[in-house]
Scaffold this motif. Structure first.
Motif, PDB file in Angstrom:
ATOM      1  N   LEU A 150     -14.817  -8.188   0.664  1.00 49.26           N
ATOM      2  CA  LEU A 150     -15.300  -6.909   0.139  1.00 49.26           C
ATOM      3  C   LEU A 150     -14.385  -6.362  -0.946  1.00 49.26           C
ATOM      4  N   CYS A 151     -13.086  -6.514  -0.752  1.00 43.41           N
ATOM      5  CA  CYS A 151     -12.121  -5.978  -1.733  1.00 43.41           C
ATOM      6  C   CYS A 151     -10.904  -6.901  -1.812  1.00 43.41           C
ATOM      7  N   PRO A 152     -11.086  -8.082  -2.409  1.00 40.16           N
ATOM      8  CA  PRO A 152     -10.009  -9.095  -2.394  1.00 40.16           C
ATOM      9  C   PRO A 152      -8.683  -8.624  -2.988  1.00 40.16           C
ATOM     10  N   GLY A 153      -8.731  -7.892  -4.095  1.00 33.77           N
ATOM     11  CA  GLY A 153      -7.490  -7.429  -4.717  1.00 33.77           C
ATOM     12  C   GLY A 153      -6.716  -6.479  -3.827  1.00 33.77           C
ATOM     13  N   ASP A 154      -7.427  -5.561  -3.193  1.00 34.53           N
ATOM     14  CA  ASP A 154      -6.775  -4.606  -2.296  1.00 34.53           C
ATOM     15  C   ASP A 154      -6.286  -5.289  -1.030  1.00 34.53           C
ATOM     16  N   ALA A 155      -7.107  -6.168  -0.480  1.00 28.05           N
ATOM     17  CA  ALA A 155      -6.749  -6.839   0.775  1.00 28.05           C
ATOM     18  C   ALA A 155      -5.455  -7.641   0.624  1.00 28.05           C
ATOM     19  N   ALA A 156      -5.239  -8.213  -0.542  1.00 28.22           N
ATOM     20  CA  ALA A 156      -4.024  -9.005  -0.776  1.00 28.22           C
ATOM     21  C   ALA A 156      -2.762  -8.147  -0.727  1.00 28.22           C
ATOM     22  N   LYS A 157      -2.897  -6.842  -0.962  1.00 31.83           N
ATOM     23  CA  LYS A 157      -1.744  -5.940  -0.978  1.00 31.83           C
ATOM     24  C   LYS A 157      -1.409  -5.356   0.391  1.00 31.83           C
ATOM     25  N   LEU A 158      -2.287  -5.552   1.372  1.00 28.94           N
ATOM     26  CA  LEU A 158      -2.139  -4.875   2.660  1.00 28.94           C
ATOM     27  C   LEU A 158      -1.417  -5.726   3.695  1.00 28.94           C
ATOM     28  N   GLU A 159      -0.737  -5.036   4.593  1.00 24.46           N
ATOM     29  CA  GLU A 159      -0.117  -5.708   5.742  1.00 24.46           C
ATOM     30  C   GLU A 159      -1.213  -6.006   6.766  1.00 24.46           C
ATOM     31  N   ASN A 160      -0.915  -6.875   7.722  1.00 27.77           N
ATOM     32  CA  ASN A 160      -1.908  -7.253   8.732  1.00 27.77           C
ATOM     33  C   ASN A 160      -2.472  -6.056   9.481  1.00 27.77           C
ATOM     34  N   MET A 180      -3.822   7.688   7.619  1.00 26.94           N
ATOM     35  CA  MET A 180      -3.056   8.148   8.780  1.00 26.94           C
ATOM     36  C   MET A 180      -2.946   7.030   9.830  1.00 26.94           C
ATOM     37  N   LEU A 181      -4.034   6.317  10.077  1.00 25.38           N
ATOM     38  CA  LEU A 181      -4.023   5.235  11.071  1.00 25.38           C
ATOM     39  C   LEU A 181      -3.127   4.074  10.629  1.00 25.38           C
ATOM     40  N   CYS A 182      -2.877   3.988   9.330  1.00 24.64           N
ATOM     41  CA  CYS A 182      -1.974   2.967   8.787  1.00 24.64           C
ATOM     42  C   CYS A 182      -0.542   3.489   8.658  1.00 24.64           C
ATOM     43  N   ASP A 183      -0.286   4.694   9.174  1.00 21.33           N
ATOM     44  CA  ASP A 183       1.024   5.338   9.076  1.00 21.33           C
ATOM     45  C   ASP A 183       1.450   5.568   7.626  1.00 21.33           C
ATOM     46  N   ARG A 184       0.476   5.899   6.776  1.00 26.35           N
ATOM     47  CA  ARG A 184       0.750   6.194   5.368  1.00 26.35           C
ATOM     48  C   ARG A 184      -0.035   7.448   4.982  1.00 26.35           C
ATOM     49  N   ASP A 185       0.209   8.510   5.740  1.00 30.50           N
ATOM     50  CA  ASP A 185      -0.581   9.738   5.686  1.00 30.50           C
ATOM     51  C   ASP A 185      -0.886  10.274   4.291  1.00 30.50           C
ATOM     52  N   ASP A 186       0.081  10.412   3.442  1.00 27.95           N
ATOM     53  CA  ASP A 186      -0.133  11.054   2.147  1.00 27.95           C
ATOM     54  C   ASP A 186      -0.185  10.059   0.993  1.00 27.95           C
ATOM     55  N   ASP A 187      -0.398   8.813   1.297  1.00 21.39           N
ATOM     56  CA  ASP A 187      -0.453   7.761   0.281  1.00 21.39           C
ATOM     57  C   ASP A 187      -1.841   7.779  -0.375  1.00 21.39           C
ATOM     58  N   GLU A 188      -1.897   8.258  -1.623  1.00 21.01           N
ATOM     59  CA  GLU A 188      -3.179   8.404  -2.331  1.00 21.01           C
ATOM     60  C   GLU A 188      -3.909   7.072  -2.467  1.00 21.01           C
ATOM     61  N   TYR A 189      -3.162   6.002  -2.678  1.00 24.33           N
ATOM     62  CA  TYR A 189      -3.804   4.688  -2.787  1.00 24.33           C
ATOM     63  C   TYR A 189      -4.557   4.368  -1.497  1.00 24.33           C
ATOM     64  N   MET A 190      -3.931   4.580  -0.352  1.00 19.87           N
ATOM     65  CA  MET A 190      -4.559   4.271   0.932  1.00 19.87           C
ATOM     66  C   MET A 190      -5.723   5.213   1.231  1.00 19.87           C
ATOM     67  N   ILE A 191      -5.575   6.477   0.887  1.00 24.98           N
ATOM     68  CA  ILE A 191      -6.667   7.446   1.083  1.00 24.98           C
ATOM     69  C   ILE A 191      -7.871   7.031   0.250  1.00 24.98           C
ATOM     70  N   ASN A 192      -7.618   6.695  -1.021  1.00 26.41           N
ATOM     71  CA  ASN A 192      -8.709   6.277  -1.909  1.00 26.41           C
ATOM     72  C   ASN A 192      -9.333   4.963  -1.454  1.00 26.41           C
ATOM     73  N   LEU A 193      -8.512   4.050  -0.964  1.00 24.24           N
ATOM     74  CA  LEU A 193      -9.027   2.774  -0.467  1.00 24.24           C
ATOM     75  C   LEU A 193      -9.946   3.006   0.731  1.00 24.24           C
ATOM     76  N   GLY A 194      -9.515   3.813   1.679  1.00 21.43           N
ATOM     77  CA  GLY A 194     -10.342   4.099   2.847  1.00 21.43           C
ATOM     78  C   GLY A 194     -11.652   4.760   2.462  1.00 21.43           C
ATOM     79  N   SER A 195     -11.591   5.714   1.544  1.00 17.09           N
ATOM     80  CA  SER A 195     -12.809   6.387   1.072  1.00 17.09           C
ATOM     81  C   SER A 195     -13.753   5.401   0.401  1.00 17.09           C
TER      82      SER A 195
END
Length: 183
Positions: free
Chosen positions: A57-67, A146-161
């Motif tokens: 679904l999002c190969p570029g983003d998935a490559a940047k994420l931890e398990n 928040m579930l990824c323990d990166r509460d205020d990380d705009e990249y993660m918020i935008n990715l989840g959205s």
């Protein structure tokens, strides 16, 4: 000597009105959905979605994420798909079949992941956001971060959205592709 049993009451359950006809109606709907092929399509839809990964679904983003972040992203995809099945399939029976098939295939292919989503708390956070119905996409993204323990990380918020919305769009496209009768 004979015992006096005048005070003993005999329970007679009351018949519920409409119950038999409700079951008959439900059985007729199920038969109709099987006969027109919708039931089989719903099961295949659920199985197909269970096989979709964040890497697809999002190969570029998935490559940047931890398990752990990938696991949370996959849980978000399942949550979003489940909502979309219920929202866009033409009958509750079909959405239930699609969801059950998705979970069955997930449990078969990834038992560890299945236990994470079935026993985890992420769905609770997402459901609360859905119920509030205020800026849902953004708040889903916040919950993901928040579930990824990166509460205020705009990249993660935008990715989840984004993944929440893209998953819904993917489900809608698959539903159109399957050409459900009555949709």
């Amino acid at each position: 000597m004979r015992a006096n049993d005048d005070d003993i009451k005999i329970f007679h359950p009351q018949k519920k009105e409409g119950t038999v006809s409700e079951f008959a109606d439900l059985a007729a709907i199920m038969d109709e959905q099987r006969a027109n092929g919708n039931s089989m399509k719903a099961a295949i839809l659920g199985e197909r979605f269970a096989s979709l990964t964040p890497e697809e679904l999002c190969p570029g983003d998935a490559a940047k994420l931890e398990n752990s972040e990938l696991t949370q992203l996959r849980a978000l995809m399942v949550f979003s798909a489940q909502l979309a099945f219920h929202k866009y399939l033409p009958h509750t029976i079909l959405s239930t079949q699609a969801v059950n098939a998705m979970y069955s295939k997930t449990e078969q292919d990834a038992p560890g992941f299945y236990s994470v989503i079935s026993d985890g708390t992420s769905f609770s956070f997402y459901y609360l956001t859905e119920r509030k119905n205020v800026n849902v996409e953004r708040e889903i993204g916040r919950n993901y971060a928040m579930l990824c323990d990166r509460d205020d990380d705009e990249y993660m918020i935008n990715l989840g959205s984004r993944i929440y919305s893209e998953t819904e769009a993917k489900v809608m496209a698959l539903i159109e592709e399957f050409e459900f009768i009555g949709a």
